[in-house]
Motif scaffolding. Sequence first.
Motif, PDB file in Angstrom:
ATOM      1  N   ALA A 245      57.777 -29.099 -44.606  1.00 23.02           N
ATOM      2  CA  ALA A 245      57.388 -30.152 -43.673  1.00 23.02           C
ATOM      3  C   ALA A 245      56.162 -30.914 -44.154  1.00 23.02           C
ATOM      4  CB  ALA A 245      57.113 -29.553 -42.294  1.00 23.02           C
ATOM      5  N   ASP A 246      56.234 -32.237 -44.053  1.00 21.82           N
ATOM      6  CA  ASP A 246      55.050 -33.076 -44.239  1.00 21.82           C
ATOM      7  C   ASP A 246      54.351 -33.316 -42.916  1.00 21.82           C
ATOM      8  OD1 ASP A 246      55.235 -33.685 -47.107  1.00 21.82           O
ATOM      9  OD2 ASP A 246      57.093 -34.706 -46.547  1.00 21.82           O
ATOM     10  N   VAL A 247      55.099 -33.207 -41.827  1.00 18.28           N
ATOM     11  CA  VAL A 247      54.547 -33.422 -40.493  1.00 18.28           C
ATOM     12  C   VAL A 247      55.476 -32.777 -39.474  1.00 18.28           C
ATOM     13  CG1 VAL A 247      55.725 -35.640 -40.217  1.00 18.28           C
ATOM     14  CG2 VAL A 247      53.681 -35.163 -38.872  1.00 18.28           C
ATOM     15  N   LEU A 248      54.898 -32.309 -38.370  1.00 15.97           N
ATOM     16  CA  LEU A 248      55.690 -31.762 -37.262  1.00 15.97           C
ATOM     17  C   LEU A 248      55.375 -32.555 -35.998  1.00 15.97           C
ATOM     18  CD1 LEU A 248      56.487 -28.142 -36.285  1.00 15.97           C
ATOM     19  CD2 LEU A 248      55.352 -29.586 -34.597  1.00 15.97           C
ATOM     20  N   ILE A 249      56.427 -32.977 -35.295  1.00 16.28           N
ATOM     21  CA  ILE A 249      56.274 -33.688 -34.034  1.00 16.28           C
ATOM     22  C   ILE A 249      56.986 -32.894 -32.945  1.00 16.28           C
ATOM     23  CG2 ILE A 249      56.816 -35.785 -32.733  1.00 16.28           C
ATOM     24  CD1 ILE A 249      56.558 -37.355 -35.276  1.00 16.28           C
ATOM     25  N   SER A 250      56.234 -32.395 -31.980  1.00 18.37           N
ATOM     26  CA  SER A 250      56.803 -31.633 -30.876  1.00 18.37           C
ATOM     27  C   SER A 250      56.946 -32.548 -29.663  1.00 18.37           C
ATOM     28  CB  SER A 250      55.893 -30.440 -30.537  1.00 18.37           C
ATOM     29  OG  SER A 250      56.529 -29.570 -29.627  1.00 18.37           O
ATOM     30  N   LEU A 251      58.126 -32.546 -29.047  1.00 15.65           N
ATOM     31  CA  LEU A 251      58.452 -33.463 -27.957  1.00 15.65           C
ATOM     32  C   LEU A 251      58.450 -32.739 -26.618  1.00 15.65           C
ATOM     33  CD1 LEU A 251      61.417 -35.325 -29.684  1.00 15.65           C
ATOM     34  CD2 LEU A 251      59.048 -36.113 -29.518  1.00 15.65           C
ATOM     35  N   HIS A 252      57.746 -33.304 -25.645  1.00 13.15           N
ATOM     36  CA  HIS A 252      57.647 -32.704 -24.314  1.00 13.15           C
ATOM     37  C   HIS A 252      57.636 -33.795 -23.251  1.00 13.15           C
ATOM     38  CE1 HIS A 252      56.674 -28.459 -25.430  1.00 13.15           C
ATOM     39  NE2 HIS A 252      56.418 -29.060 -26.577  1.00 13.15           N
ATOM     40  N   ALA A 253      57.823 -33.404 -21.995  1.00 15.14           N
ATOM     41  CA  ALA A 253      57.722 -34.307 -20.849  1.00 15.14           C
ATOM     42  C   ALA A 253      57.231 -33.485 -19.665  1.00 15.14           C
ATOM     43  CB  ALA A 253      59.061 -34.969 -20.540  1.00 15.14           C
ATOM     44  N   ASP A 254      56.066 -33.785 -19.177  1.00 14.89           N
ATOM     45  CA  ASP A 254      55.429 -32.976 -18.144  1.00 14.89           C
ATOM     46  C   ASP A 254      55.922 -33.378 -16.752  1.00 14.89           C
ATOM     47  OD1 ASP A 254      53.826 -31.057 -17.090  1.00 14.89           O
ATOM     48  OD2 ASP A 254      51.937 -31.897 -17.800  1.00 14.89           O
ATOM     49  N   ALA A 255      55.507 -32.618 -15.753  1.00 10.05           N
ATOM     50  CA  ALA A 255      55.791 -32.944 -14.353  1.00 10.05           C
ATOM     51  C   ALA A 255      54.606 -32.521 -13.514  1.00 10.05           C
ATOM     52  CB  ALA A 255      57.065 -32.246 -13.872  1.00 10.05           C
ATOM     53  N   LEU A 256      54.173 -33.414 -12.636  1.00 12.33           N
ATOM     54  CA  LEU A 256      53.055 -33.141 -11.753  1.00 12.33           C
ATOM     55  C   LEU A 256      53.541 -33.123 -10.303  1.00 12.33           C
ATOM     56  CD1 LEU A 256      50.376 -35.473 -13.409  1.00 12.33           C
ATOM     57  CD2 LEU A 256      50.813 -33.051 -13.867  1.00 12.33           C
ATOM     58  N   GLU A 257      52.641 -32.778  -9.393  1.00 11.07           N
ATOM     59  CA  GLU A 257      53.015 -32.722  -7.979  1.00 11.07           C
ATOM     60  C   GLU A 257      53.313 -34.107  -7.427  1.00 11.07           C
ATOM     61  OE1 GLU A 257      53.566 -30.037  -6.185  1.00 11.07           O
ATOM     62  OE2 GLU A 257      53.193 -28.833  -7.977  1.00 11.07           O
ATOM     63  N   THR A 258      52.624 -35.141  -7.916  1.00 12.85           N
ATOM     64  CA  THR A 258      52.848 -36.503  -7.455  1.00 12.85           C
ATOM     65  C   THR A 258      53.434 -37.335  -8.586  1.00 12.85           C
ATOM     66  OG1 THR A 258      50.660 -37.315  -8.122  1.00 12.85           O
ATOM     67  CG2 THR A 258      50.840 -36.262  -5.945  1.00 12.85           C
ATOM     68  N   ASP A 259      53.879 -38.563  -8.252  1.00 18.52           N
ATOM     69  CA  ASP A 259      54.493 -39.418  -9.268  1.00 18.52           C
ATOM     70  C   ASP A 259      53.521 -40.457  -9.805  1.00 18.52           C
ATOM     71  OD1 ASP A 259      54.236 -41.112  -7.140  1.00 18.52           O
ATOM     72  OD2 ASP A 259      56.319 -41.788  -7.131  1.00 18.52           O
ATOM     73  N   ALA A 260      52.217 -40.269  -9.566  1.00 25.93           N
ATOM     74  CA  ALA A 260      51.238 -41.273  -9.978  1.00 25.93           C
ATOM     75  C   ALA A 260      51.112 -41.366 -11.487  1.00 25.93           C
ATOM     76  CB  ALA A 260      49.875 -40.958  -9.349  1.00 25.93           C
ATOM     77  N   ALA A 261      51.121 -40.239 -12.183  1.00 20.18           N
ATOM     78  CA  ALA A 261      50.967 -40.252 -13.643  1.00 20.18           C
ATOM     79  C   ALA A 261      52.221 -40.788 -14.297  1.00 20.18           C
ATOM     80  CB  ALA A 261      50.658 -38.854 -14.151  1.00 20.18           C
ATOM     81  N   GLN A 262      52.038 -41.606 -15.336  1.00 24.34           N
ATOM     82  CA  GLN A 262      53.174 -42.244 -15.996  1.00 24.34           C
ATOM     83  C   GLN A 262      52.852 -42.499 -17.454  1.00 24.34           C
ATOM     84  OE1 GLN A 262      54.139 -46.129 -14.466  1.00 24.34           O
ATOM     85  NE2 GLN A 262      56.151 -46.210 -15.446  1.00 24.34           N
ATOM     86  N   GLY A 263      53.884 -42.507 -18.278  1.00 27.14           N
ATOM     87  CA  GLY A 263      53.746 -42.957 -19.652  1.00 27.14           C
ATOM     88  C   GLY A 263      53.498 -41.860 -20.672  1.00 27.14           C
ATOM     89  N   ALA A 264      53.676 -42.255 -21.924  1.00 20.72           N
ATOM     90  CA  ALA A 264      53.574 -41.306 -23.039  1.00 20.72           C
ATOM     91  C   ALA A 264      52.129 -41.124 -23.483  1.00 20.72           C
ATOM     92  CB  ALA A 264      54.413 -41.810 -24.211  1.00 20.72           C
ATOM     93  N   SER A 265      51.857 -39.944 -24.031  1.00 23.97           N
ATOM     94  CA  SER A 265      50.547 -39.641 -24.614  1.00 23.97           C
ATOM     95  C   SER A 265      50.755 -38.758 -25.834  1.00 23.97           C
ATOM     96  CB  SER A 265      49.626 -38.969 -23.589  1.00 23.97           C
ATOM     97  OG  SER A 265      50.268 -37.873 -22.970  1.00 23.97           O
ATOM     98  N   VAL A 266      49.787 -38.787 -26.737  1.00 25.35           N
ATOM     99  CA  VAL A 266      49.872 -38.045 -27.995  1.00 25.35           C
ATOM    100  C   VAL A 266      48.720 -37.053 -28.048  1.00 25.35           C
ATOM    101  CG1 VAL A 266      49.923 -38.201 -30.508  1.00 25.35           C
ATOM    102  CG2 VAL A 266      50.897 -40.054 -29.117  1.00 25.35           C
ATOM    103  N   TYR A 267      49.063 -35.775 -28.290  1.00 22.99           N
ATOM    104  CA  TYR A 267      48.072 -34.693 -28.289  1.00 22.99           C
ATOM    105  C   TYR A 267      47.832 -34.177 -29.703  1.00 22.99           C
ATOM    106  CZ  TYR A 267      48.210 -34.063 -23.192  1.00 22.99           C
ATOM    107  OH  TYR A 267      48.101 -34.232 -21.840  1.00 22.99           O
TER     108      TYR A 267
END
Length: 407
Positions: A245-267
């Motif tokens: 591997a030259d790079v590893l990209i792990s894909l996730h999608a979170d869930a919160l109690e409310t629907d206010a949070a939106q959009g992609a982020s990179v960790y």
Amino acid sequence: MIRALALILALVLPGLGQAQDLTALARLDVGQSAVRDTRAGPEVDLFLSQPVPWRAFTLTDPARLVLDFREVDWRGATAETLLQGRVGASDLRFGTLRPGWSRLVLDLTGPFAIDTAGMRVSEVDGTAHLTVALHRVTEAEFVAASGAPPEGPEWAALTLADPTLPAPDPAEPGVLTVVVDPGHGGIDPGAERDGLQEADLMLRLGLDLAEAINRSGTMRAILTRTDDSFVPLEARMTVARQVGADVLISLHADALETDAAQGASVYTLTEEALDRASARMAERHDRGDLLAGLDLSGQDDTVATVLMDLARLETAPRTDRLATALVSGLRQSGATLNSRPRREAMLAVLTAADFPSVLIEAGFLSNTDDRAALTLPEGRAKIVSGIVAALQSWAAEEQARAALIRQ
């Protein structure tokens, strides 16, 4: 009421209850684990060093709860240390069921059925917490819910992915090898909302991303899983190293109690976590699987930690530049970004020392618009396009940077 899958071997085997000398996939945390009495009935809480395939079911004559695992090291545990209260349970036994499989049997004092059963996996350190809660039912309900049906395909699918891969074809010179890691899978469904599971959506996104990467002509993609299977964190790293591997990209999608949070982020990994990651990996991984091309089998923790720290001096800044490129690429492709798209966290999947690794939260299942984007091909296409463009831009810049250093 949950009717869990049953094992065809219904009899309690002799010898259960004695701690076995196992070379186990998961170690029981004796200090945290317990079987407790609640108002509803017994509750089993088991803390494991990592998730493993498992199942729970009840049997009659005598009444008992059975938990099967692949597999658990019970050393240090006793019935006395685990049983906290005897109202709903009178005794327990545990040990090896057959090679590669472990079993715990909890003797019940009456008719109790499984109410809830689930395993939560920590994205921070890869540990697992299994909870099985029972509640009192009538004798007739208990008999109806119990039994050992033949093993079906749904249990056969819950097997550990074999991290041993055939040697891949050598990549063409200049071709970037990208390991795409769809998060969760199998016994670990991840976040869930409105009938959608994170593991399923990330597999779809991962397959789309891998296809786009392979069409690029300058990159090749390797998936850590291609179906709804469970792959331990260590095995994901093993896959990455085996394919170069030259790079590893792990894909996730979170869930919160409310629907206010939106959009992609990179960790990326936090500075604090970077300081401890090498030591933690030296403790948890096999010596031959810590650095690509370097066998540390004969080295102690100190030597392994130093060598990994040296490797991080190069990979950490490269990872930061990759994360920045990904945020830019996702923005330019029209994908929805979180209000704070660049983040850091102490996540186990980001601890590789020898290649850049990032985790992309592609959105929030708790948000209606994000769910729609991840479910529809056109929504995933924007995310895929942004990632592919970012990888190409980042790889070109890294090559130019390396050329300048060589001069």
